[in-house]
Design a protein around this motif. Structure first.
Motif, mmCIF file in Angstrom:
data_model
loop_
_atom_site.group_PDB
_atom_site.id
_atom_site.type_symbol
_atom_site.label_atom_id
_atom_site.label_comp_id
_atom_site.label_asym_id
_atom_site.label_seq_id
_atom_site.Cartn_x
_atom_site.Cartn_y
_atom_site.Cartn_z
ATOM 1 N N ASP A 1 -19.881 9.078 -18.968
ATOM 2 C CA ASP A 1 -20.957 10.073 -19.004
ATOM 3 C C ASP A 1 -22.281 9.524 -19.525
ATOM 4 O O ASP A 1 -23.256 10.258 -19.622
ATOM 5 N N TRP A 2 -22.319 8.255 -19.876
ATOM 6 C CA TRP A 2 -23.525 7.651 -20.444
ATOM 7 C C TRP A 2 -24.193 6.754 -19.414
ATOM 8 O O TRP A 2 -23.526 6.112 -18.607
ATOM 9 N N THR A 3 -25.521 6.680 -19.478
ATOM 10 C CA THR A 3 -26.244 5.766 -18.591
ATOM 11 C C THR A 3 -26.004 4.326 -19.059
ATOM 12 O O THR A 3 -25.693 4.080 -20.237
ATOM 13 N N LEU B 1 -25.786 2.932 -22.937
ATOM 14 C CA LEU B 1 -24.611 2.174 -23.393
ATOM 15 C C LEU B 1 -25.023 0.814 -23.932
ATOM 16 O O LEU B 1 -24.537 0.383 -24.986
ATOM 17 N N ALA B 2 -25.920 0.147 -23.233
ATOM 18 C CA ALA B 2 -26.377 -1.172 -23.686
ATOM 19 C C ALA B 2 -27.006 -1.071 -25.068
ATOM 20 O O ALA B 2 -26.764 -1.915 -25.940
ATOM 21 N N ARG B 3 -27.794 -0.025 -25.283
ATOM 22 C CA ARG B 3 -28.453 0.161 -26.580
ATOM 23 C C ARG B 3 -27.416 0.353 -27.686
ATOM 24 O O ARG B 3 -27.512 -0.234 -28.762
ATOM 25 N N VAL B 4 -26.386 1.166 -27.421
ATOM 26 C CA VAL B 4 -25.353 1.420 -28.429
ATOM 27 C C VAL B 4 -24.491 0.174 -28.632
ATOM 28 O O VAL B 4 -24.178 -0.200 -29.764
ATOM 29 N N PRO C 1 -16.137 -4.167 -13.153
ATOM 30 C CA PRO C 1 -16.845 -5.432 -13.400
ATOM 31 C C PRO C 1 -18.335 -5.399 -13.063
ATOM 32 O O PRO C 1 -19.140 -5.982 -13.794
ATOM 33 N N LYS C 2 -18.719 -4.709 -11.995
ATOM 34 C CA LYS C 2 -20.148 -4.646 -11.652
ATOM 35 C C LYS C 2 -20.929 -3.875 -12.707
ATOM 36 O O LYS C 2 -22.032 -4.250 -13.081
ATOM 37 N N ARG C 3 -20.342 -2.786 -13.201
ATOM 38 C CA ARG C 3 -21.025 -2.005 -14.233
ATOM 39 C C ARG C 3 -21.081 -2.803 -15.532
ATOM 40 O O ARG C 3 -22.103 -2.814 -16.225
ATOM 41 N N SER D 1 -24.169 -5.736 -19.500
ATOM 42 C CA SER D 1 -24.367 -6.998 -20.223
ATOM 43 C C SER D 1 -25.789 -7.517 -20.031
ATOM 44 O O SER D 1 -26.421 -7.986 -20.985
ATOM 45 N N SER D 2 -26.292 -7.420 -18.809
ATOM 46 C CA SER D 2 -27.673 -7.850 -18.544
ATOM 47 C C SER D 2 -28.665 -6.989 -19.307
ATOM 48 O O SER D 2 -29.666 -7.498 -19.833
ATOM 49 N N LEU D 3 -28.390 -5.702 -19.373
ATOM 50 C CA LEU D 3 -29.279 -4.809 -20.117
ATOM 51 C C LEU D 3 -29.253 -5.105 -21.613
ATOM 52 O O LEU D 3 -30.289 -5.038 -22.278
ATOM 53 N N ILE D 4 -28.075 -5.434 -22.138
ATOM 54 C CA ILE D 4 -27.978 -5.811 -23.552
ATOM 55 C C ILE D 4 -28.846 -7.037 -23.818
ATOM 56 O O ILE D 4 -29.613 -7.084 -24.781
ATOM 57 N N GLN D 5 -28.735 -8.019 -22.933
ATOM 58 C CA GLN D 5 -29.530 -9.237 -23.080
ATOM 59 C C GLN D 5 -31.023 -8.917 -23.010
ATOM 60 O O GLN D 5 -31.810 -9.381 -23.833
ATOM 61 N N GLU D 6 -31.402 -8.082 -22.048
ATOM 62 C CA GLU D 6 -32.802 -7.707 -21.878
ATOM 63 C C GLU D 6 -33.329 -6.966 -23.106
ATOM 64 O O GLU D 6 -34.408 -7.278 -23.618
#
Length: 85
Positions: A37-39, A43-46, A64-66, A71-76
């Motif tokens: 239910d989270w974008t 999720l990356a922020r949390v 795996p794609k999500r 993971s990319s968003l966490i890095q960004e």
């Protein structure tokens, strides 16, 4: 007189940190269900504040794609440098 509502400022990082503290006590299978239910951005922020082992467990159980996108968003998000005021 006209009454104005106060302007409320929010701090996404503080919110993410608070959620991460709670999620750290939730079973991984439950977190995977919550994650649906989270974008990806939220999720990356949390996950950036969640214990590394817990975040890795959840990511490993997602599609795996999500998981790759998150993971990319966490890095960004982790690479953002806050400008000094």
């Amino acid at each position: 007189p006209v009454r104005k509502d106060p302007i409320v400022q929010t701090d996404d990082a503080k919110g993410a940190e608070a959620i991460a503290e709670i999620w750290g006590s939730i079973e991984t299978n439950q977190l995977v269900q919550i994650a649906t239910d989270w974008t990806d951005e939220d999720l990356a922020r949390v996950f950036a504040y969640l214990e590394v082992d817990k975040a890795a467990e959840v990511l490993s159980r997602l599609d795996p794609k999500r998981a790759s996108k998150i993971s990319s968003l966490i890095q960004e998000q982790a690479s953002v440098v806050n400008p000094q005021s």
